[in-house]
Design a protein around this motif. Structure first.
Motif, PDB file in Angstrom:
ATOM      1  N   UNK A  72     -18.543  -3.597 -16.258  1.00 60.03           N
ATOM      2  CA  UNK A  72     -19.541  -3.477 -15.191  1.00 60.03           C
ATOM      3  C   UNK A  72     -19.517  -4.669 -14.229  1.00 60.03           C
ATOM      4  N   UNK A  73     -18.362  -5.292 -14.095  1.00 60.37           N
ATOM      5  CA  UNK A  73     -18.206  -6.402 -13.159  1.00 60.37           C
ATOM      6  C   UNK A  73     -17.148  -6.049 -12.117  1.00 60.37           C
ATOM      7  N   UNK A  74     -17.228  -6.698 -10.966  1.00 63.02           N
ATOM      8  CA  UNK A  74     -16.225  -6.478  -9.927  1.00 63.02           C
ATOM      9  C   UNK A  74     -14.887  -7.049 -10.382  1.00 63.02           C
ATOM     10  N   UNK A  75     -13.829  -6.339 -10.062  1.00 58.08           N
ATOM     11  CA  UNK A  75     -12.504  -6.808 -10.427  1.00 58.08           C
ATOM     12  C   UNK A  75     -11.436  -6.011  -9.698  1.00 58.08           C
ATOM     13  N   UNK A  76     -10.281  -6.622  -9.533  1.00 56.37           N
ATOM     14  CA  UNK A  76      -9.157  -5.982  -8.852  1.00 56.37           C
ATOM     15  C   UNK A  76      -7.940  -6.000  -9.762  1.00 56.37           C
ATOM     16  N   UNK A  77      -7.304  -4.845  -9.907  1.00 55.48           N
ATOM     17  CA  UNK A  77      -6.033  -4.744 -10.609  1.00 55.48           C
ATOM     18  C   UNK A  77      -4.959  -4.370  -9.600  1.00 55.48           C
ATOM     19  N   UNK A  78      -3.806  -5.026  -9.685  1.00 53.20           N
ATOM     20  CA  UNK A  78      -2.679  -4.653  -8.845  1.00 53.20           C
ATOM     21  C   UNK A  78      -1.383  -4.970  -9.581  1.00 53.20           C
ATOM     22  N   UNK A  79      -0.311  -4.317  -9.140  1.00 54.56           N
ATOM     23  CA  UNK A  79       0.964  -4.450  -9.849  1.00 54.56           C
ATOM     24  C   UNK A  79       2.051  -4.949  -8.913  1.00 54.56           C
ATOM     25  N   UNK A  80       2.696  -6.054  -9.334  1.00 53.81           N
ATOM     26  CA  UNK A  80       3.849  -6.605  -8.629  1.00 53.81           C
ATOM     27  C   UNK A  80       5.104  -6.091  -9.337  1.00 53.81           C
ATOM     28  N   UNK A  81       5.919  -5.323  -8.645  1.00 52.30           N
ATOM     29  CA  UNK A  81       7.125  -4.765  -9.257  1.00 52.30           C
ATOM     30  C   UNK A  81       8.295  -5.729  -9.107  1.00 52.30           C
ATOM     31  N   UNK A  82       9.151  -5.728 -10.109  1.00 48.34           N
ATOM     32  CA  UNK A  82      10.330  -6.591 -10.118  1.00 48.34           C
ATOM     33  C   UNK A  82      11.529  -5.794  -9.613  1.00 48.34           C
ATOM     34  N   UNK A  83      12.155  -6.285  -8.561  1.00 47.37           N
ATOM     35  CA  UNK A  83      13.328  -5.626  -8.000  1.00 47.37           C
ATOM     36  C   UNK A  83      14.521  -6.562  -8.119  1.00 47.37           C
ATOM     37  N   UNK A  84      15.566  -6.121  -8.800  1.00 48.55           N
ATOM     38  CA  UNK A  84      16.767  -6.931  -8.951  1.00 48.55           C
ATOM     39  C   UNK A  84      17.919  -6.305  -8.179  1.00 48.55           C
ATOM     40  N   UNK A  85      18.786  -7.153  -7.687  1.00 52.55           N
ATOM     41  CA  UNK A  85      19.969  -6.700  -6.960  1.00 52.55           C
ATOM     42  C   UNK A  85      21.131  -6.606  -7.947  1.00 52.55           C
ATOM     43  N   UNK A  86      21.639  -5.404  -8.230  1.00 50.58           N
ATOM     44  CA  UNK A  86      22.719  -5.247  -9.213  1.00 50.58           C
ATOM     45  C   UNK A  86      24.006  -5.962  -8.818  1.00 50.58           C
ATOM     46  N   UNK A 122     -15.019  -3.893  -3.902  1.00 50.66           N
ATOM     47  CA  UNK A 122     -15.481  -5.208  -3.468  1.00 50.66           C
ATOM     48  C   UNK A 122     -14.669  -5.670  -2.256  1.00 50.66           C
ATOM     49  N   UNK A 123     -15.349  -6.023  -1.170  1.00 55.95           N
ATOM     50  CA  UNK A 123     -14.667  -6.382   0.070  1.00 55.95           C
ATOM     51  C   UNK A 123     -13.909  -7.697  -0.046  1.00 55.95           C
ATOM     52  N   UNK A 124     -14.455  -8.638  -0.813  1.00 57.51           N
ATOM     53  CA  UNK A 124     -13.770  -9.910  -0.997  1.00 57.51           C
ATOM     54  C   UNK A 124     -12.450  -9.739  -1.724  1.00 57.51           C
ATOM     55  N   UNK A 125     -12.440  -8.880  -2.734  1.00 59.33           N
ATOM     56  CA  UNK A 125     -11.217  -8.615  -3.481  1.00 59.33           C
ATOM     57  C   UNK A 125     -10.225  -7.823  -2.635  1.00 59.33           C
ATOM     58  N   UNK A 126     -10.737  -6.924  -1.792  1.00 56.96           N
ATOM     59  CA  UNK A 126      -9.856  -6.185  -0.887  1.00 56.96           C
ATOM     60  C   UNK A 126      -9.211  -7.134   0.120  1.00 56.96           C
ATOM     61  N   UNK A 127      -9.976  -8.128   0.550  1.00 50.33           N
ATOM     62  CA  UNK A 127      -9.432  -9.118   1.481  1.00 50.33           C
ATOM     63  C   UNK A 127      -8.303  -9.905   0.819  1.00 50.33           C
ATOM     64  N   UNK A 128      -8.496 -10.248  -0.459  1.00 48.93           N
ATOM     65  CA  UNK A 128      -7.440 -10.961  -1.182  1.00 48.93           C
ATOM     66  C   UNK A 128      -6.184 -10.098  -1.278  1.00 48.93           C
ATOM     67  N   UNK A 129      -6.367  -8.803  -1.567  1.00 54.23           N
ATOM     68  CA  UNK A 129      -5.210  -7.911  -1.665  1.00 54.23           C
ATOM     69  C   UNK A 129      -4.483  -7.817  -0.322  1.00 54.23           C
ATOM     70  N   UNK A 130      -5.237  -7.766   0.767  1.00 49.63           N
ATOM     71  CA  UNK A 130      -4.614  -7.704   2.092  1.00 49.63           C
ATOM     72  C   UNK A 130      -3.777  -8.949   2.348  1.00 49.63           C
ATOM     73  N   UNK A 131      -4.278 -10.099   1.901  1.00 50.86           N
ATOM     74  CA  UNK A 131      -3.509 -11.335   2.066  1.00 50.86           C
ATOM     75  C   UNK A 131      -2.204 -11.263   1.285  1.00 50.86           C
TER      76      UNK A 131
END
Length: 275
Positions: free
Chosen positions: A39-53, A74-83
């Protein structure tokens, strides 16, 4: 860090999206949906790993994907994601300087890390400025069917208020990954130990005991096995302190988080026995 040009960034994003379907994307979507934000504000996001064969370099490009979850919008967390989306991160190799960018550090170390209330913001580090007073947990995710621990990417969990610890959140992610074809390692720190002009490096979980640390040291410096010695570290005030118990080791770990250090440096000294 040097920025990639927009064409390269677009190409990498295109490759990442294709790689995420369907193996990783379905698992992560399910995980993000089941994660308990308490019940708290939070942001989850995924950074994918891309390798050059075709590249001989060891490392990968981390690219922020479309997979995200911000249940309270949450607008503050959305702002962080935009950054984060505005940034174009370069190749992350073993020796790449990533500053306090925890996702980049997780790629290098292969272990989870968190930014807690003990962490001091470095105003000279751009990522620390972007994060501000928010807390973070980063969790490297590996393919479970790979004996070589092939990195799939990094899960980032951001909270508006920094916590004392993110161990419970890490354990929640760890359990959600079970039997899903993906796996994580543990939360910990990279330890560098200097003795007699040589330096060794290993990783310790945040839950490690004093005896665990000694075992890792003697495993690598075999000449210390039947020798009386002490291990010291430099605390946040610049004072050298011996590590002699579980409690002191935990203080050492917290000091490292306070300084935002990439690793903990220790020194081994022989104990001189007086007859």
């Amino acid at each position: 860090m040097e920025a990639m040009n927009s064409d390269n960034h677009f190409n990498i994003m295109l490759v990442i999206v294709c790689q995420l379907v369907p193996e990783i994307e379905s698992v992560l979507r399910e995980m993000f949906g089941k994660f308990n934000f308490r019940e708290e504000s939070g942001l989850l996001q995924f950074w994918a790993c891309r390798t050059d064969p075709d590249s001989e370099e060891i490392g990968c490009n981390l690219v922020l994907t479309h997979l995200t979850c911000n249940p309270t919008q949450d607008l503050g967390l959305e702002d962080y994601r935009k950054r984060c989306l505005e940034k174009q991160y370069p190749f992350i190799g073993i020796e790449t300087c990533v500053g306090n960018w925890l996702a980049g550090r997780a790629v290098q170390t292969g272990i989870a890390d968190h930014r807690t209330i003990h962490h001091v913001v470095d105003q000279d580090d751009q990522h620390s400025v972007d994060v501000g007073a928010r807390g973070q947990l980063v969790l490297p995710v590996f393919f479970d069917d790979s004996a070589e621990n092939k990195l799939a990417g990094v899960i980032e969990y951001v909270t508006n208020v920094r916590k004392e610890s993110y161990v419970e959140d890490f354990e929640q992610f760890h359990n959600l990954l079970k039997d899903k074809g993906l796996k994580s390692t543990y939360m910990g720190k990279t330890i560098k130990v200097v003795y007699d002009g040589d330096m060794i490096k290993f990783r310790l979980p945040l839950s490690a005991k004093f005896t665990d640390m000694l075992r890792e040291v003697t495993k690598r410096f075999t000449g210390l096995e039947n020798t009386k010695f002490r291990v010291e570290y430099v605390d946040k005030n610049g004072v050298c302190l011996p590590i002699s118990s579980d409690e002191v080791l935990q203080i050492c770990m917290k000091d490292s988080s306070l300084k935002g250090a990439n690793f903990i440096k220790m020194h081994v000294y022989l104990e001189h026995i007086v007859f």
